[in-house]
Design an enzyme around this catalytic site. Structure first.
Site, PDB file in Angstrom:
ATOM      1  N   ARG A  96       0.843  -1.204   0.000  1.00  0.00           N
ATOM      2  CA  ARG A  96       0.000   0.000   0.000  1.00  0.00           C
ATOM      3  C   ARG A  96       0.878   1.254   0.000  1.00  0.00           C
ATOM      4  NH1 ARG A  96      -3.835  -3.383   3.220  1.00  0.00           N
ATOM      5  NH2 ARG A  96      -2.598  -3.076   5.094  1.00  0.00           N
ATOM      6  N   PHE A 142     -11.587  -4.830  -5.419  1.00  0.00           N
ATOM      7  CA  PHE A 142     -11.440  -5.690  -4.235  1.00  0.00           C
ATOM      8  C   PHE A 142     -10.843  -4.835  -3.107  1.00  0.00           C
ATOM      9  CE2 PHE A 142     -10.676  -8.317  -8.056  1.00  0.00           C
ATOM     10  CZ  PHE A 142     -11.717  -9.214  -7.968  1.00  0.00           C
ATOM     11  N   ASP A 183     -16.089  -3.237  -4.108  1.00  0.00           N
ATOM     12  CA  ASP A 183     -16.037  -4.496  -3.349  1.00  0.00           C
ATOM     13  C   ASP A 183     -17.440  -5.082  -3.299  1.00  0.00           C
ATOM     14  OD1 ASP A 183     -13.689  -5.661  -1.290  1.00  0.00           O
ATOM     15  OD2 ASP A 183     -15.715  -6.369  -0.820  1.00  0.00           O
ATOM     16  N   CYS A 218      -2.791 -13.663  -3.964  1.00  0.00           N
ATOM     17  CA  CYS A 218      -2.388 -14.238  -2.672  1.00  0.00           C
ATOM     18  C   CYS A 218      -2.544 -15.759  -2.684  1.00  0.00           C
ATOM     19  CB  CYS A 218      -3.185 -13.605  -1.529  1.00  0.00           C
ATOM     20  SG  CYS A 218      -4.956 -13.840  -1.685  1.00  0.00           S
TER      21      CYS A 218
END
Ligand code: SAH
Length: 399
Positions: free
Chosen positions: A210, A230, A253, A342
């Site tokens: 971030r 997301f 989202d 991920c």
């Protein structure tokens, strides 16, 4: 004397190389070992090689505590815990950040145990029977070493089922945590719901990414339109807006709870008027933007784990390609794509291949300007490649 397990011929090598997992297929005999026991591990020639814990209900039937002949008592667990805490001092600037991972399970040589800090609250996850049986000890050790205001359990994770354990949540000590805990991350403020949020409340593993992503946004105070897909509770969006009043972000989202927190987080950082929240399915919404010919300067894609198991690899890769293809089409020339995965089953090389295929289909020339990985409070244990799971690319679309 601990119960013993004996490995099949040829199966000791990974253990000797400090891989912490022993699969059921590697075990020749388990004699009188009961699920949850501390066990001594022998090779096929009868040589002692390690000490770990055992659970026949799990495919990962034993996990290694140590390859040295030392007792697995409270002093051992405390020393391991303390070592993990000390390591955080070097990788987290605690003046700027008070939400981070203190113990990262296998990577900190405490297999099955996760401990996250959110200001004065600790959140713990006991992922295996071996650590579940030592829960009281670990809670006491955490109290002694950290003196938290409260400790909350978030063992509501699927992997517990594979261990024959039910999910468990609730207060382990101290006061019930409030609905919102305010934490600092790189001097920004975030409200975290540790009781109902994803994982233990926040995606701590993306902290450094971030921060880094801001470096690649068009230099302030130029206007920039950012699509944060997301978004969860808006982390990347807050980082993008905070230094640049001309930046505008769309947080997208599927979860309304997450977006409500995203709005709060925009407010807490004084950037409420720089963003909007859109509740939608990302796959559909990206198509809608394409049909509307709506373009962005920066698109962030940080989807959930598309590949949970090997059997989902092909469908997961199609998912990654789909969203990346759409995102590449929605970028203005010179625009930036920040794209993450991920899924541990998708290697960085394979992920890059998928982005390449998406770029070919999108007919765009794309440069990689940075590679991303999980934050250093989620270390990767060299002997345990499975601990590397988060990867990302910062890409620039040339034409
Ligand atoms: N980037 C975030 C973390 C993202 S986690 C951060 O820095 O905090 C993944 C998010 O994807 C979750 O918030 C989840 O609600 C959302 N999600 C999952 N499937 C989705 C879908 N099909 N469409 C939109 N959002 C989805």
């Amino acid at each position: 004397m601990n119960p013993r397990i004996t490995l099949k011929a040829g199966k000791a090598k990974p253990v000797l190389a400090h891989h912490p997992w022993i699969f059921s297929g590697a075990i020749a005999r388990a004699d009188d070992a009961q699920d949850g026991d501390t066990v001594d591990i022998f090779d096929s020639a009868g040589r002692w090689i390690a000490r770990g814990y055992y659970n026949a209900r799990s495919q990962i039937t034993a996990r290694v505590w140590t390859c040295q002949d030392e007792p697995i008592d409270r002093a051992f667990l405390r020393a391991r815990f303390q070592r993990a805490l000390a390591a955080r001092d070097t990788v987290v600037d605690q003046a700027a950040t008070n939400a981070y991972r203190l113990v990262n399970a296998e990577s900190d040589l405490l297999p099955g145990l996760v401990v996250d800090r959110y200001a004065d609250t600790l959140v713990m996850q006991f992922l295996t029977l071996g650590v579940e049986k030592r829960k009281t000890e670990f809670v006491e050790i955490a109290q002694e070493l950290l003196e938290p205001h409260s400790i909350y359990e978030r063992s509501d994770v699927d992997v517990r089922e594979k261990e024959g354990l039910a999910e468990a949540t609730g207060v382990l000590c101290g006061a019930e945590p409030p609905e919102r805990i305010l934490v600092h991350e790189n001097k920004l403020v975030f409200a975290v719901d540790v009781k109902r949020g994803h994982k233990t409340g926040f995606y701590l593993d993306q902290r450094e990414n971030r921060r880094r992503v801001v470096e690649f946004l068009s230099p302030a105070p130029q206007p920039a339109e950012i699509l944060n897909v997301f978004s969860y509770t808006g982390g990347f969006g807050v980082y993008a807006c905070a230094p640049n009043p001309a930046a505008r972000v769309v947080n997208l989202d599927a979860s309304l709870d997450a977006l409500n927190l995203a709005r709060e987080n925009m407010q807490l950082n004084g950037v409420a008027d720089q963003g909007e929240c859109v509740q939608a399915d990302a796959f559909q919404m990206l198509r809608r933007y394409r049909d509307q010919a709506r373009f962005f300067d920066t698109i962030i894609l940080d989807p959930p784990k598309f590949v949970q198991a090997k059997s989902q690899l092909q469908s997961g890769l199609r998912g990654y390609k789909d969203i990346n293809l759409l995102a590449l089409k929605l970028l203005k020339p010179g625009g930036t794509l920040v794209t993450c995965s991920c899924s541990g089953q998708v290697s960085p090389e394979l992920f890059q291949q998928v982005i390449f295929e998406a770029a070919v289909d999108a007919k765009r020339d794309v440069q990689i300007v940075a590679r991303l990985l999980q934050a250093p409070d989620h270390p990767i244990l060299l002997s345990f490649p499975e601990s590397e799971y988060l990867k990302g690319l910062v890409c620039r679309v040339m034409y």
